[in-house]
Write a protein that holds these residues in place. Sequence first.
Motif, PDB file in Angstrom:
ATOM      1  N   MET A   1     -21.573 -91.494 -24.497  1.00 25.00           N
ATOM      2  CA  MET A   1     -20.581 -92.474 -24.911  1.00 25.00           C
ATOM      3  C   MET A   1     -20.048 -93.219 -23.694  1.00 25.00           C
ATOM      4  N   LEU A   2     -19.487 -94.381 -23.990  1.00 21.95           N
ATOM      5  CA  LEU A   2     -18.865 -95.189 -22.950  1.00 21.95           C
ATOM      6  C   LEU A   2     -17.350 -95.135 -23.102  1.00 21.95           C
ATOM      7  N   TYR A   3     -16.676 -95.160 -21.968  1.00 19.98           N
ATOM      8  CA  TYR A   3     -15.214 -95.096 -21.925  1.00 19.98           C
ATOM      9  C   TYR A   3     -14.726 -96.149 -20.942  1.00 19.98           C
ATOM     10  N   VAL A   4     -13.758 -96.956 -21.380  1.00 15.73           N
ATOM     11  CA  VAL A   4     -13.232 -98.030 -20.550  1.00 15.73           C
ATOM     12  C   VAL A   4     -11.885 -97.613 -19.987  1.00 15.73           C
ATOM     13  N   ALA A   5     -11.775 -97.704 -18.665  1.00 14.92           N
ATOM     14  CA  ALA A   5     -10.518 -97.422 -17.985  1.00 14.92           C
ATOM     15  C   ALA A   5      -9.912 -98.734 -17.516  1.00 14.92           C
ATOM     16  N   ASN A   6      -8.723 -99.041 -18.026  1.00 19.27           N
ATOM     17  CA  ASN A   6      -7.927-100.161 -17.541  1.00 19.27           C
ATOM     18  C   ASN A   6      -7.020 -99.588 -16.462  1.00 19.27           C
ATOM     19  N   LEU A   7      -7.026-100.201 -15.271  1.00 17.50           N
ATOM     20  CA  LEU A   7      -6.305 -99.651 -14.124  1.00 17.50           C
ATOM     21  C   LEU A   7      -5.330-100.677 -13.538  1.00 17.50           C
ATOM     22  N   PRO A   8      -4.186-100.928 -14.194  1.00 20.47           N
ATOM     23  CA  PRO A   8      -3.202-101.863 -13.642  1.00 20.47           C
ATOM     24  C   PRO A   8      -2.593-101.330 -12.349  1.00 20.47           C
ATOM     25  N   ILE A   9      -2.437-102.224 -11.379  1.00 22.80           N
ATOM     26  CA  ILE A   9      -1.818-101.857 -10.100  1.00 22.80           C
ATOM     27  C   ILE A   9      -0.308-101.789 -10.282  1.00 22.80           C
ATOM     28  N   VAL A  10       0.289-100.704  -9.795  1.00 26.13           N
ATOM     29  CA  VAL A  10       1.750-100.565  -9.834  1.00 26.13           C
ATOM     30  C   VAL A  10       2.373-100.612  -8.445  1.00 26.13           C
ATOM     31  N   ASP A  11       1.545-100.448  -7.408  1.00 24.98           N
ATOM     32  CA  ASP A  11       2.024-100.504  -6.023  1.00 24.98           C
ATOM     33  C   ASP A  11       0.942-101.201  -5.197  1.00 24.98           C
ATOM     34  N   GLN A  12       1.141-102.498  -4.941  1.00 25.32           N
ATOM     35  CA  GLN A  12       0.131-103.301  -4.247  1.00 25.32           C
ATOM     36  C   GLN A  12      -0.172-102.776  -2.837  1.00 25.32           C
ATOM     37  N   ALA A  53     -19.980 -90.840 -20.200  1.00 15.29           N
ATOM     38  CA  ALA A  53     -19.662 -89.414 -20.205  1.00 15.29           C
ATOM     39  C   ALA A  53     -20.007 -88.811 -21.562  1.00 15.29           C
ATOM     40  N   GLU A  54     -20.138 -87.492 -21.584  1.00 10.78           N
ATOM     41  CA  GLU A  54     -20.458 -86.765 -22.817  1.00 10.78           C
ATOM     42  C   GLU A  54     -19.258 -86.633 -23.748  1.00 10.78           C
ATOM     43  N   SER A  55     -18.047 -86.740 -23.197  1.00 10.41           N
ATOM     44  CA  SER A  55     -16.841 -86.560 -24.011  1.00 10.41           C
ATOM     45  C   SER A  55     -15.678 -87.321 -23.389  1.00 10.41           C
ATOM     46  N   PHE A  56     -14.638 -87.523 -24.191  1.00  8.33           N
ATOM     47  CA  PHE A  56     -13.415 -88.149 -23.690  1.00  8.33           C
ATOM     48  C   PHE A  56     -12.836 -87.319 -22.559  1.00  8.33           C
ATOM     49  N   GLU A  57     -12.876 -86.001 -22.707  1.00 12.23           N
ATOM     50  CA  GLU A  57     -12.309 -85.109 -21.695  1.00 12.23           C
ATOM     51  C   GLU A  57     -13.017 -85.271 -20.353  1.00 12.23           C
ATOM     52  N   GLU A  58     -14.340 -85.391 -20.388  1.00 11.65           N
ATOM     53  CA  GLU A  58     -15.091 -85.595 -19.151  1.00 11.65           C
ATOM     54  C   GLU A  58     -14.740 -86.933 -18.520  1.00 11.65           C
ATOM     55  N   ALA A  59     -14.685 -87.995 -19.328  1.00  8.18           N
ATOM     56  CA  ALA A  59     -14.324 -89.314 -18.812  1.00  8.18           C
ATOM     57  C   ALA A  59     -12.910 -89.295 -18.234  1.00  8.18           C
ATOM     58  N   LYS A  60     -12.009 -88.608 -18.896  1.00  8.29           N
ATOM     59  CA  LYS A  60     -10.622 -88.514 -18.414  1.00  8.29           C
ATOM     60  C   LYS A  60     -10.568 -87.781 -17.077  1.00  8.29           C
ATOM     61  N   ARG A  61     -11.341 -86.726 -16.957  1.00  9.84           N
ATOM     62  CA  ARG A  61     -11.391 -85.978 -15.693  1.00  9.84           C
ATOM     63  C   ARG A  61     -11.892 -86.877 -14.567  1.00  9.84           C
ATOM     64  N   LEU A  62     -12.950 -87.648 -14.825  1.00  9.49           N
ATOM     65  CA  LEU A  62     -13.487 -88.569 -13.823  1.00  9.49           C
ATOM     66  C   LEU A  62     -12.461 -89.641 -13.452  1.00  9.49           C
ATOM     67  N   ALA A  63     -11.838 -90.236 -14.458  1.00 10.30           N
ATOM     68  CA  ALA A  63     -10.872 -91.311 -14.215  1.00 10.30           C
ATOM     69  C   ALA A  63      -9.640 -90.804 -13.466  1.00 10.30           C
ATOM     70  N   GLU A  64      -9.164 -89.623 -13.837  1.00  9.54           N
ATOM     71  CA  GLU A  64      -7.961 -89.078 -13.201  1.00  9.54           C
ATOM     72  C   GLU A  64      -8.216 -88.616 -11.771  1.00  9.54           C
ATOM     73  N   ALA A  65      -9.475 -88.418 -11.381  1.00 15.06           N
ATOM     74  CA  ALA A  65      -9.807 -88.022 -10.019  1.00 15.06           C
ATOM     75  C   ALA A  65      -9.975 -89.226  -9.087  1.00 15.06           C
ATOM     76  N   ASP A  66      -9.918 -90.426  -9.633  1.00 16.94           N
ATOM     77  CA  ASP A  66     -10.021 -91.638  -8.826  1.00 16.94           C
ATOM     78  C   ASP A  66      -8.832 -91.680  -7.853  1.00 16.94           C
ATOM     79  N   PRO A  67      -9.082 -91.912  -6.567  1.00 17.30           N
ATOM     80  CA  PRO A  67      -7.994 -91.921  -5.589  1.00 17.30           C
ATOM     81  C   PRO A  67      -6.820 -92.847  -5.933  1.00 17.30           C
ATOM     82  N   VAL A  68      -7.074 -93.981  -6.585  1.00 16.14           N
ATOM     83  CA  VAL A  68      -5.949 -94.863  -6.931  1.00 16.14           C
ATOM     84  C   VAL A  68      -5.051 -94.261  -8.003  1.00 16.14           C
ATOM     85  N   ILE A  69      -5.601 -93.361  -8.815  1.00 19.61           N
ATOM     86  CA  ILE A  69      -4.797 -92.655  -9.820  1.00 19.61           C
ATOM     87  C   ILE A  69      -4.115 -91.447  -9.176  1.00 19.61           C
TER      88      ILE A  69
END
Length: 89
Positions: A1-12, A53-69
């Motif tokens: 499956m595909l998962y889209v992460a929208n990443l708005p900047i909160v601290d430029q 990713a295989e699941s929402f949980e996997e995609a969430k884990r990947l997205a939450e490990a992004d240094p900007v997050i």
Amino acid sequence: MLYVANLPIVDQELNAKVRPAHLDYINDLFLKGQVVMAGPFTDKLGGMVIYKAESFEEAKRLAEADPVIVEKARTLELREWNALELPLK
């Protein structure tokens, strides 16, 4: 499956500092087949990453490990995406 992460900047300023690590992270995931596409919005207020990713949980884990997050330079909105297979018949 595909998962889209929208990443708005909160601290430029923090985002500018963390951006090189963010780009390295996204590139590494692309090379592993876990990111399909990514890039900034033209208004410079954030960007988008499409994860594979295989699941929402996997995609969430990947997205939450992004240094900007991790560093809280951006917020995360993650949604499962059902891309159309074009052209439609």
